[in-house]
Design an enzyme around this catalytic site. Structure first.
Site, PDB file in Angstrom:
ATOM      1  N   ARG A 130     109.963 -22.418  96.643  1.00  0.00           N
ATOM      2  CA  ARG A 130     109.179 -23.144  97.645  1.00  0.00           C
ATOM      3  C   ARG A 130     107.978 -23.769  96.953  1.00  0.00           C
ATOM      4  O   ARG A 130     106.947 -23.133  96.767  1.00  0.00           O
ATOM      5  CB  ARG A 130     108.743 -22.205  98.773  1.00  0.00           C
ATOM      6  CG  ARG A 130     109.913 -21.762  99.640  1.00  0.00           C
ATOM      7  CD  ARG A 130     109.460 -20.981 100.844  1.00  0.00           C
ATOM      8  NE  ARG A 130     109.287 -19.578 100.544  1.00  0.00           N
ATOM      9  CZ  ARG A 130     110.234 -18.637 100.745  1.00  0.00           C
ATOM     10  NH1 ARG A 130     111.407 -18.970 101.256  1.00  0.00           N
ATOM     11  NH2 ARG A 130     109.994 -17.389 100.442  1.00  0.00           N
ATOM     12  N   GLU A 156      96.465 -21.467 101.547  1.00  0.00           N
ATOM     13  CA  GLU A 156      97.061 -20.289 102.167  1.00  0.00           C
ATOM     14  C   GLU A 156      96.863 -19.060 101.277  1.00  0.00           C
ATOM     15  O   GLU A 156      96.605 -17.969 101.771  1.00  0.00           O
ATOM     16  CB  GLU A 156      98.552 -20.515 102.451  1.00  0.00           C
ATOM     17  CG  GLU A 156      98.854 -21.680 103.395  1.00  0.00           C
ATOM     18  CD  GLU A 156      98.319 -21.495 104.813  1.00  0.00           C
ATOM     19  OE1 GLU A 156      98.249 -20.333 105.276  1.00  0.00           O
ATOM     20  OE2 GLU A 156      97.943 -22.498 105.442  1.00  0.00           O
ATOM     21  N   TYR A 182     110.106 -20.052  91.338  1.00  0.00           N
ATOM     22  CA  TYR A 182     109.942 -20.021  92.779  1.00  0.00           C
ATOM     23  C   TYR A 182     110.492 -21.272  93.457  1.00  0.00           C
ATOM     24  O   TYR A 182     110.311 -22.375  92.973  1.00  0.00           O
ATOM     25  CB  TYR A 182     108.455 -19.863  93.106  1.00  0.00           C
ATOM     26  CG  TYR A 182     108.243 -19.389  94.499  1.00  0.00           C
ATOM     27  CD1 TYR A 182     108.854 -18.227  94.924  1.00  0.00           C
ATOM     28  CD2 TYR A 182     107.468 -20.111  95.374  1.00  0.00           C
ATOM     29  CE1 TYR A 182     108.683 -17.793  96.208  1.00  0.00           C
ATOM     30  CE2 TYR A 182     107.283 -19.681  96.667  1.00  0.00           C
ATOM     31  CZ  TYR A 182     107.903 -18.523  97.083  1.00  0.00           C
ATOM     32  OH  TYR A 182     107.743 -18.094  98.355  1.00  0.00           O
ATOM     33  N   GLU A 228     101.808 -12.568  96.007  1.00  0.00           N
ATOM     34  CA  GLU A 228     102.429 -12.798  97.314  1.00  0.00           C
ATOM     35  C   GLU A 228     103.889 -12.366  97.376  1.00  0.00           C
ATOM     36  O   GLU A 228     104.391 -11.979  98.408  1.00  0.00           O
ATOM     37  CB  GLU A 228     102.324 -14.286  97.689  1.00  0.00           C
ATOM     38  CG  GLU A 228     100.905 -14.701  98.028  1.00  0.00           C
ATOM     39  CD  GLU A 228     100.813 -16.151  98.453  1.00  0.00           C
ATOM     40  OE1 GLU A 228     101.740 -16.626  99.145  1.00  0.00           O
ATOM     41  OE2 GLU A 228      99.827 -16.814  98.086  1.00  0.00           O
ATOM     42  N   ASP A 244      98.565 -17.046  95.642  1.00  0.00           N
ATOM     43  CA  ASP A 244      98.725 -18.400  95.118  1.00  0.00           C
ATOM     44  C   ASP A 244      97.420 -19.201  95.119  1.00  0.00           C
ATOM     45  O   ASP A 244      96.512 -18.938  95.897  1.00  0.00           O
ATOM     46  CB  ASP A 244      99.773 -19.165  95.944  1.00  0.00           C
ATOM     47  CG  ASP A 244     101.152 -18.548  95.785  1.00  0.00           C
ATOM     48  OD1 ASP A 244     101.337 -17.724  94.871  1.00  0.00           O
ATOM     49  OD2 ASP A 244     102.038 -18.902  96.582  1.00  0.00           O
ATOM     50  N   ASP A 246      96.307 -21.881  96.336  1.00  0.00           N
ATOM     51  CA  ASP A 246      96.171 -22.940  97.336  1.00  0.00           C
ATOM     52  C   ASP A 246      95.467 -22.368  98.559  1.00  0.00           C
ATOM     53  O   ASP A 246      95.061 -21.200  98.575  1.00  0.00           O
ATOM     54  CB  ASP A 246      97.534 -23.554  97.696  1.00  0.00           C
ATOM     55  CG  ASP A 246      98.500 -22.522  98.241  1.00  0.00           C
ATOM     56  OD1 ASP A 246      98.074 -21.382  98.541  1.00  0.00           O
ATOM     57  OD2 ASP A 246      99.691 -22.836  98.374  1.00  0.00           O
ATOM     58  N   HIS A 277     102.668 -23.711  92.520  1.00  0.00           N
ATOM     59  CA  HIS A 277     103.733 -23.217  91.645  1.00  0.00           C
ATOM     60  C   HIS A 277     104.207 -24.315  90.721  1.00  0.00           C
ATOM     61  O   HIS A 277     103.799 -25.454  90.836  1.00  0.00           O
ATOM     62  CB  HIS A 277     104.912 -22.732  92.489  1.00  0.00           C
ATOM     63  CG  HIS A 277     104.536 -21.703  93.504  1.00  0.00           C
ATOM     64  ND1 HIS A 277     104.287 -22.017  94.810  1.00  0.00           N
ATOM     65  CD2 HIS A 277     104.339 -20.370  93.386  1.00  0.00           C
ATOM     66  CE1 HIS A 277     103.960 -20.923  95.466  1.00  0.00           C
ATOM     67  NE2 HIS A 277     103.975 -19.905  94.630  1.00  0.00           N
TER      68      HIS A 277
END
Length: 787
Positions: A301, A98, A299, A21, A94, A96, A344
């Site tokens: 976020r 999303e 990361y 991403e 990632d 998850d 993450h």
DNA sequence: CAGTGAGCGAGCTTCCGCTTGACTT
């Protein structure tokens, strides 16, 4: 240029394409994977619902209409090219909801074949984790994808059906949404709690004791364990103390342990940076982004407090090297937030051996904070010894208590101490207390009773609002900062400083055998960068909570998250879920469009005794106003509310005061002089010229004509100084930055060595001509100026 | 910059979550 470089690379090997991403992540992974892999990035989502309109066919199983946003088209073309040339494509977005959806969209948009497409995930970027992932590929998990589609579509339906209701019933261009509307509600409800708050007062008693014995010198500060309600009670107590004997009842020692806080998540980083450095959440994220792009931190976020095994090892080593073995305590933290998706790691330095970095002062500060928090989280508990001394009063059952705390082993406190949210001073605890024994008599030096006041709940700061949202499971690490910015730009809330107010309080002091009473003043209620709701914020919130209580419920997100989880587990059909949500919701939307009143928050404040007219306040086209006289009164008057005033709390006296402006002060040189207040503060108007009043000196309600004339003359003098020379349409003016030439709507510099007073028209023209060519090309076309 | 506050109506606005730049002062 990037494309060609990538293409050259892929032409060399034509083997594996990995898509993640984030481009920074791609860079690090590429290093770990070696030359058989080209690692590139999707820059987040590559497809979304259409921008205009609902983008969801509610009559056809909620079929979404996806498009590739224009700013992603080039990127998608590039990814298409790369994927065509690769033998194997690894979708490594990632781990998850999303991320899974991104993988799925990539697969669809790039038209990837199942045969040479593999989905892999890892939540730490280490060689081990990545090669493990490559050895255990899977297919895109459609259940997880559907959970994301349900989330995306539900948010679109809520946002794009609620907002138009607001346009119709309140004002155009307003917005509502699952996250932002709840954020506003929190601020509004907190303000109401503050409005309703009744301050209670009490008297806190504290004493200073000395040793009786001269050989053994000490001083002890102690507090009475309970407070008094009234000054009278406090006074009676102090009277008693005059003749009382104070003895040590007992002393109590107990060891206490303190543990370090977990490593940073997005939200805790924002909170600490706000408390320690007063950074806004957006500021923190910008600085963190830079650190991340430079490869200095992981990361930024994330909702996870997890540290990779590699990081745990590195922390252990670093602590051992710097502080010694006994400071090491390896810990793995459980993530508190239930909504966490843990794609993450926690936010930590990539290399703990970098104790300092190069960069701006802010970057250094934030990095240092992250370093310390990470290291501290892997350090031993701090050990403290807490001592409590209870003191008896011979003629009263109340007791004094002294508390002290000493650190016997500093542990993690050596590097890091978490800050507190409430900025109120902590109750006094001293360090080491004198060694006293039970039965020992103490000499009374001084006893004071100070009037104290209960405090209203604190207004939210950006960071404390984020904390609250996270606790409620509302919003995600990537949206905290944008959500804050949305509710500010919509003008639902304002972030403001407010000056405090003065308050009187009483202090009683018993010294020797006298009780002295003093009246003192203190300033309270100073607010710095706190959220206040606006009138429109309150109005929108009340409308939504009244008409759409389900969506505005603090538990709403948590509830639908349970459904999304079930969809992800394959236990619930996403279309059925959306259907059961949408049917009643849409009915409510239609119902409210038809039946609910247009809302303007009107309040009738009362009748003006002077004119006998009604005084009311409400929301009008340009903001909150007060109105004198009813709607059918042809002589009705209006006035805007002042900054900081709310319709909800405005009193009739405050309202009437607003009508005192504009004030006609009289005439000067045959023209009217008016005093009033506008958007930019109070001003004097004369001969159609506006003159700002002086801050903290002039007041539009009381300014006299004499003072107004003074201001007019002062302004004239300044203006005269401003005009140095005039040659037709060329003017030489004195501006804020010094003298300059104004011509044809543009300004031109005057060389420093030239006296502006001696300039001729030709000189000016020459200067203009010489500077005209230097104009930047990007400058937008100037509109025609009048001749 | 310093006003307005009504009503009409066309045409616009708007969500949440993933990601970075590309802009200017």
């Amino acid at each position: 240029m990037k494309t060609t470089k990538n293409l050259q690379k892929i032409l060399l090997m034509q083997e594996n394409l990995v898509i993640v991403e984030s481009p920074a992540k791609a860079k690090t992974i590429e290093k770990l994977l070696g030359k058989n892999y080209l690692v590139t990035s999707s820059y987040g989502h590559i497809r979304d619902l259409v921008k205009k309109g609902l983008g969801v066919d509610v009559n056809n199983n909620f079929k979404p209409e996806y498009i590739i946003p224009t700013d992603k088209k080039k990127l998608v073309d590039e990814l298409k090219k790369l994927s065509k040339q690769a033998k194997m494509i690894w979708l490594a977005s990632d781990e998850d909801r999303e991320g899974e959806a991104i993988a799925w969209h990539l697969q669809n948009v790039l038209k990837l074949d199942d045969k040479n497409t593999k989905r892999i995930t890892f939540n730490e970027i280490t060689k081990d984790a990545i090669s493990k992932a490559i050895q255990n590929p899977r297919k895109v998990d459609l259940n997880l994808v559907n959970a994301q589609q349900a989330r995306r579509i539900l948010d679109r339906l809520v946002g794009f059906e609620l907002s138009p209701v607001l346009w119709k019933k309140i004002k155009s261009a307003l917005s509502a949404g699952r996250v932002q509307s709840v954020a506003v509600r929190l601020v509004v409800e907190r303000e109401r709690e503050i409005m309703d708050f009744k301050t209670e007062t009490s008297y806190k008693v504290s004493a200073i004791f000395d040793s009786v014995n001269k050989d053994e010198k000490f001083r002890l500060k102690a507090n009475l364990t309970s407070d008094f309600k009234t000054e009278k009670e406090a006074n009676i107590f102090l009277e008693k103390c005059k003749s009382a004997i104070f003895t040590v009842e007992n002393t109590n020692k107990k060891p206490v342990k303190k543990s370090p806080a977990a490593p940073f998540t997005t939200s805790t980083l924002q909170q600490e940076a706000s408390r320690k450095f007063r950074f806004s959440v957006a500021q923190t994220m910008n600085i963190a982004q830079h650190l991340y792009e430079r490869g200095l931190i992981t990361y930024m976020r994330t909702d996870s407090t997890n540290l990779s095994t590699l990081a745990l090892g590195a922390a252990k080593q670093a602590i051992k090297n710097i502080f010694g073995e006994k400071y090491v305590k390896t810990r793995q933290y459980k993530t508190k937030s239930k909504s966490a998706q843990e794609a993450h790691e926690a936010i930590r330095p990539t290399y703990l051996q970098n104790t300092e970095i190069e960069g701006s002062a802010q970057e250094k500060k934030l990095y240092d904070l992250i370093w310390k928090r990470t290291v501290a989280s892997q350090m031993a508990d701090a050990e403290l010894e807490k001592t409590i001394i209870n003191i008896n009063i011979s003629n009263d059952s109340e007791k004094f208590q002294a508390t002290g705390e000493i650190i016997t082993f500093d542990g993690f406190l050596k590097v890091y101490m978490e800050s507190n949210d409430d900025d109120s001073e902590n109750p006094e605890t001293s360090g080491l207390l004198p060694a006293l024994t039970a039965g020992q008599i103490l000499a009374r030096k001084e006893i004071t009773a100070i009037q104290r006041f209960s405090q209203h709940p604190p207004r939210y700061t950006e960071a404390s609002l984020v904390k609250k949202l996270e606790e409620l499971g509302i919003g995600r690490p990537s949206t905290y900062a944008p959500t804050i910015s949305t509710i500010i730009t919509r003008e639902y809330v304002t972030k403001e400083d407010r000056p405090g107010t003065e308050r009187n309080y009483t202090k009683l002091t018993l010294k020797l055998n006298d009780i002295k009473s003093e009246n003192l003043k203190e300033t309270v209620g100073i607010e710095k960068s706190k959220f206040f709701p606006t009138d429109i914020g309150i109005l929108v919130n009340d409308f939504l909570t009244e008409n759409f209580p389900t969506i505005l419920n603090y538990q709403f997100t948590a509830k639908i998250e349970e459904y999304f989880d079930k969809i992800a587990d394959g236990k619930l059909d996403w279309i059925a879920m959306l259907d059961s949500f949408y049917k009643p919701f849409h009915k409510k939307v239609d119902d409210s469009l038809e039946n609910s009143q247009t809302a303007n928050a009107e309040r009738i404040l009362g009748i003006d005794a002077k004119s006998g007219k009604q005084v009311s306040a409400r929301m009008a086209r340009f903001g909150p106003i007060v109105q004198l006289g009813e709607n059918d009164d042809p002589e009705k008057k209006f006035s805007s509310l002042k900054k900081g005033q709310l319709i909800e709390t405005l009193t009739i006296d405050e309202a009437l005061k607003l009508f005192e402006l504009p004030r006609n002060l009289g005439e000067y040189e045959g023209k009217e002089v008016i005093a009033s207040a506008g958007r930019f503060g109070p001003y004097v108007l004369h001969d159609s010229k506006f003159i700002s009043m002086k801050k903290n000196i002039d007041d539009p309600y009381s300014i006299t004509i004499e003072r107004a004339i003074e201001l007019i003359e002062e302004k004239r003098k300044k203006d005269n100084e401003k005009n140095i020379a005039k040659f037709g349409d060329i003017e030489v003016l004195n501006g804020f930055y010094g003298p300059y030439i104004a011509y044809d709507g543009k300004n031109y510099k005057i060389p420093k060595n030239q006296d502006p007073k001696t300039l001729t028209r030709d000189d000016c023209m020459a200067l203009i001509e010489s500077q005209k060519n230097k104009e930047p090309k990007t400058k937008t076309k100037k509109t025609a100026t009048k001749k």
